[in-house]
Every structure is written in C-alpha cells, then in structure tokens.
Design an enzyme around this catalytic site. Structure first.
Site: not given
Ligand code: GCO
Length: 480
Positions: A203, A392
């Site tokens: 991300e 995710e």
């Molecule tokens: C993100 C993540 C995770 C978070 C999940 C929940 O990108 O934000 O990869 O680290 O914990 O998305 O918020």
C-alpha cells in the site's frame, strides 16, 4: 441517520433529497443480503487461500537479537501518537511463537502465509552489514511454512523503514532508491531459493500519504513538499525492487499491493463527481499507473503537478515494471463530497455512520461487499494487468472471549458477502488467482492500537494465548 447529524445538516440533506439532487439513500446503503450457496470448488482448484500479516503489527521483539528501531518503534514510543498509548514492542510475540502460529495457518486449511520482513531486523544500519540473527529468523519462518506445505509470500516493505535511514530523510531522500535496492538484493539472495512469491510494497499510497503527507502514521511528517518526493521515490523503488527480484530469483511471481476503494459521490452534483475523480486518482491510480507506463494521474490530481521537480531524466522509464500480479486490498468503499476548503483534495470522505450506513466496523468502515467486485473489475480493466490477488480483506470488531469462544458471526457474514462478490467478478472473467484475508491474529492496528481486533484467531495479549474465533472455524470448514 438524524442521530448522527445536527439539525441544520439534516434539513440541508432533506432539501437536497426532495429536490432530487441527493442520490437515492438506498444507493448509499450496503447491500447486506445474505450470500450463501457457493463452495471452495466454485473458485477452482488452483485458487489460493491464505492469510496476510505484517512484521511490525505482530513480531514484537523490537530490540532483540540485534534489531534496530524502525520508524514505527520511534513513532509509538516517543510521540505517543497511538490512540490507546500502546506500542508494537511485544505485539503478538510472533518472533517467539512463529512456529505454533504457522501451524495454526495450516490448521485452517490455508495454502499461503504472507508476512513481511522487518528491514531494521536484517539491516540494523539500514545498509551495510547484515544481522545474521535477523536473517536466520526469517529462514525459520520460511522453513516452517515449507514444512507445513504452505507457500511463503514475502512482502519487502510494510511501512517500517529503519529509523537510521529516516534520520537521513527516509523516503523523502532520493538515496532511498539505493538503500531499498541494497535491502532487496540481500533479501533475494538470502531467501530466493525458497521463496517464489514476492510483494515489493504494501500500500504505497497509504504509507506515503498518511506517513509523509498527513503525518498521522510514522514518521509523522506533514506537507505536500515532503509528500511529493516520497511518492516519486516509492514509485521508483516499486519498479526497481521488481527488477532486482526478477534478476535474482528464478521463477519468481512478483507483485505489489494497493489499498483500493470503490469511490462514489454523495450527491449527484458535478462537483461531487469531480471530487470522486480526485479521490479515485489518489486511492486507486497513483501507484499502478506509473508502473504501467501511464505516468502519474496529474490531470485528475492537481496537487501532483510539482512532482516534476523530483523527476530526473530517465525516471519515467524507471517507474515501469511488468508485474506478474497486482495485489488489491479492499475493505470498504468511499462516498465523497466536494468541500472547497479541504486543502488539495477539495473533498472529503463522508463518515459512513453520518450518511446512514447500516453496518460498519470498529474502524468505522462501511460493510460494502460490492466495493470488492468493483475494485476487481476496475483493476482488471488495465490491459497490462496479468493477474490479481486479493491480498487483504477483513473486518475489525471488539471481539469478546466468552467461555473460551469468540462468536464473531458478523465477521463470518462479512467474509461470505465479500467472497461472493469476488466470485461474481471471477465468473465475469476477472483473473483473480487467490484471496488472503486480513489477518491471522489480533494485532497492533497502527494508530488505533489493540482495540480493533482483525484476527481469525483471538489473542489474549496478557498471556499470548491463541483461541480460534468462529470465523477461523468457518474458514477451516469452508476450505476443507
Ligand atoms: C494496511 C495494512 C494492514 C492493516 C489493515 C487493516 O494496509 O492498512 O496492510 O497493515 O492492518 O489494512 O487496517
């Protein structure tokens, strides 16, 4: 709905609705219909199922065996920016419990364990001499996965640059391209024989914008002048990392992941549609388009125009890399409204509770399964994207342990409804190859601390005991 709005705001919305300018409220509500009637077989026998995790959120052992501080160690310890005042110093103690935790992944009938390596564990000085004990730890994690017949998916960067490098400017300093290359080189040379699935960045929009623009994540830096070089350097590293993995790892499957959301206008106003275009460019296009050779989405996102100052000759070519797959990470959708006085974005995501969303997570994120469908369709519309994995997706709540059980039926329903939308996209021809849910264990949720729980497995943080939640058992049965 009126509970969340003041009277004036309510009357304004009402008048817009009567005049037909507001979208039909039904369009703004989640489709919560009960999806059932699909099975694992519907996704095909090669479809990969797994869990995603991240180093800082679960490893703990923040000073053990030669690890130095990362920006998240500094941010949580020094600045106390975290809502519940906690840190990742111990987290889930995965550094010590990795073996039984990976057994849990296996017991859920999953095939993939995605984890990230902490740069500050393997290169305490950011560059230079490697820390053998840190390198050995990830060998143990990887070996344990392989023994359990799990594919280890390695993410190179999940937001935790070493503090020593941040002291030199971190992602704002162009030298990060050399630092990140050196780190990637070390990781590929160390694990390339055993790990075939590599994710370069997790991300990038989130860690650049939230950490170096808005400053509410580590390293807590604010302002567009800091953000623009950060974006450009991260985008180069995304491609450069891909090239290093390609040259050092035989038969590698290389991807990078994006935080994506389906963006919709609050009202059927031209200005809200323009705000949607800006948010969409920020959330969905900022990092994929340069990697595909399409450049930065400057015309949709005017604050990017000064990024030119940071672009050197030959950089536009360096941004491009032919990824084997793209990881999409989607939890919710965004409904935005034009607001002229919001700097740069001139629009804002409207709080789901305030616009009448019926179901939302502990983080206030609306349950809107169609967002995953729309996201998959959207990313597959880029012709050069060969394959997509959902890397995710998950639901945060305040789970309660009662009689050694956690009845998180709301989370089970969340997964069912999102999986149904993924299947819908797949059946319409989107090349989606797998689904990794967020996450294995309740863990450190960045600025939110430990209150929102995301795990399939409940963690009692006092004893480090693990208890399978109903959602874990649901996956176990579903994947049988
Ligand atoms: C993100 C993540 C995770 C978070 C999940 C929940 O990108 O934000 O990869 O680290 O914990 O998305 O918020």
């Amino acid at each position: 709905m009126i509970n969340h709005l003041n009277r004036k705001e309510f009357l304004r919305l009402l008048s817009l609705f009567v005049s037909g300018s507001l979208l039909n409220p039904q369009q703004l509500l989640a489709n919560t219909s009960d999806y059932s009637g699909f099975s694992k077989a519907d996704f095909g026998k090669d479809f990969l199922w797994g869990v995603s995790t991240a180093a800082y959120q679960m490893e703990g052992a923040f000073q053990e065996d030669g690890k130095s501080n990362s920006i998240w160690d500094t941010f949580t310890q020094k600045h106390r920016h975290i809502k519940d005042g906690t840190t990742g110093d111990v987290a889930c103690d995965f550094y010590h419990t990795y073996s039984s935790d990976i057994d849990l992944v296996k017991s859920l009938n999953m095939k993939v364990f995605r984890f990230s390596t902490a740069w500050s564990r393997v290169l305490p000085n950011g560059i230079g001499r490697a820390n053998q004990k840190g390198i050995d730890f990830y060998h143990r994690v990887i070996d344990k996965c392989l023994e359990n017949n799990l594919q280890p998916w390695l993410t190179l960067y999940h937001w935790d640059i070493p503090q020593v490098l941040q002291d030199k400017g971190g992602w704002m300093n162009r030298e990060v391209i050399d630092w990140f290359s050196e780190y990637t080189y070390l990781m590929t040379k160390s694990y390339g024989d055993k790990v075939k699935d590599w994710i370069i960045l997790n991300e990038p929009t989130a860690f650049t914008v939230v950490g170096y623009g808005v400053g509410v994540h580590a390293p807590g830096i604010r302002g567009v002048n800091h953000l623009l070089p950060t974006i450009h350097h991260a985008a180069i590293c995304q491609a450069e990392g891909g090239r290093i993995v390609r040259s050092n790892v035989k038969n590698a499957n290389i991807g990078t992941t994006f935080s994506c959301s389906h963006v919709m206008p609050l009202r059927n106003f031209e200005k809200d549609h323009i705000a949607v275009e800006r948010w969409d460019a920020l959330l969905n296009r900022l990092f994929i388009e340069p990697s595909l050779g399409l450049g930065y989405p400057i015309s949709s996102l005017p604050f990017l125009k000064n990024i030119d100052k940071h672009i050197k000759d030959g950089d536009m070519e360096k941004l491009v890399f032919d990824f084997d797959f793209i990881g999409v990470q989607n939890y919710t959708r965004e409904v935005v409204k034009n607001i002229w006085y919001i700097p740069y974005m001139h629009g804002l995501e409207i709080n789901p509770a305030k616009r009448g969303a019926t179901e939302y997570s502990e983080l206030g994120w609306e349950v809107y399964p169609e967002s995953l469908y729309e996201t998959l369709k959207r990313f597959s519309s880029y012709k050069a994207v060969k394959k997509i994995y959902v890397t995710e997706n998950g639901f945060a709540r305040q789970d309660e342990l009662i009689d050694n059980k956690v009845h998180d039926i709301q989370r089970v329903n969340y997964f069912k409804s999102y999986l149904a939308q993924m299947l819908r996209a797949k059946n319409e021809g989107v090349k989606v190859g797998g689904y990794l849910c967020w996450t294995l264990l309740d863990n450190f949720e960045w600025r939110e601390g430990y209150k929102p729980r995301y795990g399939l497995v409940y963690v009692d943080f006092k004893t480090q005991q693990r208890i399978l939640k109903d959602s874990a058992i649901w996956f176990q049965n579903f994947l049988m």
